[in-house]
Design a protein around this motif. Structure first.
Motif, mmCIF file in Angstrom:
data_model
loop_
_atom_site.group_PDB
_atom_site.id
_atom_site.type_symbol
_atom_site.label_atom_id
_atom_site.label_comp_id
_atom_site.label_asym_id
_atom_site.label_seq_id
_atom_site.Cartn_x
_atom_site.Cartn_y
_atom_site.Cartn_z
ATOM 1 N N ALA A 109 0.836 -1.210 0.000
ATOM 2 C CA ALA A 109 0.000 0.000 0.000
ATOM 3 C C ALA A 109 0.867 1.254 0.000
ATOM 4 O O ALA A 109 0.519 2.256 -0.640
ATOM 5 N N LEU A 112 1.881 1.807 -3.564
ATOM 6 C CA LEU A 112 0.750 2.269 -4.376
ATOM 7 C C LEU A 112 0.431 3.729 -4.095
ATOM 8 O O LEU A 112 0.165 4.516 -5.013
ATOM 9 N N TYR A 119 -0.908 4.724 -10.918
ATOM 10 C CA TYR A 119 -1.775 3.550 -10.858
ATOM 11 C C TYR A 119 -3.229 3.906 -11.143
ATOM 12 O O TYR A 119 -3.946 3.137 -11.808
ATOM 13 N N TYR A 140 3.949 -9.621 -6.548
ATOM 14 C CA TYR A 140 3.105 -10.122 -5.466
ATOM 15 C C TYR A 140 3.239 -11.643 -5.373
ATOM 16 O O TYR A 140 3.368 -12.203 -4.278
ATOM 17 N N VAL A 182 -4.474 -8.389 -7.185
ATOM 18 C CA VAL A 182 -4.302 -7.208 -8.021
ATOM 19 C C VAL A 182 -5.640 -6.751 -8.575
ATOM 20 O O VAL A 182 -5.887 -5.547 -8.717
ATOM 21 N N LEU A 185 -7.086 -4.555 -6.115
ATOM 22 C CA LEU A 185 -6.411 -3.255 -6.129
ATOM 23 C C LEU A 185 -6.922 -2.385 -7.277
ATOM 24 O O LEU A 185 -7.107 -1.176 -7.118
ATOM 25 N N TRP A 188 -10.198 -1.005 -6.222
ATOM 26 C CA TRP A 188 -9.992 0.033 -5.201
ATOM 27 C C TRP A 188 -9.604 1.354 -5.851
ATOM 28 O O TRP A 188 -10.130 2.419 -5.502
ATOM 29 N N PHE A 196 -8.880 1.481 1.516
ATOM 30 C CA PHE A 196 -7.888 0.413 1.388
ATOM 31 C C PHE A 196 -8.041 -0.624 2.484
ATOM 32 O O PHE A 196 -7.754 -1.804 2.273
ATOM 33 N N VAL A 199 -10.023 -3.417 1.322
ATOM 34 C CA VAL A 199 -9.260 -4.321 0.462
ATOM 35 C C VAL A 199 -8.465 -5.296 1.319
ATOM 36 O O VAL A 199 -8.423 -6.507 1.044
#
Length: 223
Positions: A109, A112, A119, A140, A182, A185, A188, A196, A199
């Motif tokens: 996070a 990101l 992103y 990941y 992903v 993500l 999100w 978050f 998530v």
């Protein structure tokens, strides 16, 4: 010109070359991040990045094969720097595994949020950037693999499948989890109403207990 720059220019030819290479790399890094925050990287060309970085197209191609490759290298280096700070070994105890996993997710996070504009732009619309999806999924998956590889319950589904088919099943487990993670993500970053923390909590409930050595994290009460 600063004193530091004067000193660099006054150094040996090798030092001057190193200084120019470092400045070029820094300029390309800033340029690709700036342009990728405006448009999907697949829509950015090498000439634009070179112009923004103040270098020639030939110089660009001395450092990267394409804008997508350059962005993946820049973001990948940041991800690698963060994951290098994670524990070197996954603990055997389930609760400790879960704590390490939580820490790793929040480390992701951090990355990101540092590059949030890139992103958000890359994941906007019906077709998320394949460059970013692949980058995050592969990194990941690499980090997830020890969680399933290290579980030692011979009666667990992963252990039975591994005994039957070999270690290749581990890649199926981690890639399924990585691409699914992903995907969350992506959602999100597309939906401003998703926090978050949602998530994180959904991700923990989606993964079965064997990821954490049989440890089942306690359910959090609904707000």
């Amino acid at each position: 010109m600063s004193d530091y720059a004067d000193a660099r220019e006054a150094g040996t030819p090798g030092e001057r070359l190193d200084g120019r290479v470092a400045r070029t790399r820094a300029g390309l890094r800033e340029a690709v991040l700036e342009l990728a925050a405006q448009r999907k990287i697949e829509c950015v060309n090498a000439a634009e990045i070179a112009r923004a970085a103040g270098v020639t197209r030939a110089t660009f191609y001395n450092h990267a094969d394409s804008p997508a490759d350059l962005l993946a290298a820049v973001l990948g280096a940041d991800l690698d720097r963060l994951t290098d700070e994670l524990p070197a070994h996954v603990p055997e105890h389930g609760a400790q595994k879960y704590e390490v996993f939580q820490y790793g997710v929040r480390t992701l996070a951090t990355h990101l949020n540092t590059h949030l504009a890139v992103y958000r732009t890359g994941f906007a619309g019906a077709r998320p950037s394949p460059t970013l999806v692949t980058l995050l999924s592969e990194r990941y998956a690499r980090w997830l693999r020890p969680f399933v590889a290290g579980q030692d319950d011979p009666q667990s589904a992963p252990a039975r499948l591994r005994a039957a088919y070999g270690d290749t099943v581990l890649d199926l487990y981690v890639m399924h989890a990585a691409y699914g993670g992903v995907g969350m993500l992506v959602q999100w970053l597309r939906d401003a109403d998703i926090d978050f923390e949602q998530v994180v909590q959904v991700g923990f409930t989606v993964l079965p207990p064997f990821w954490f050595g049989g440890y089942a994290p306690p359910e959090r009460p609904a707000p």
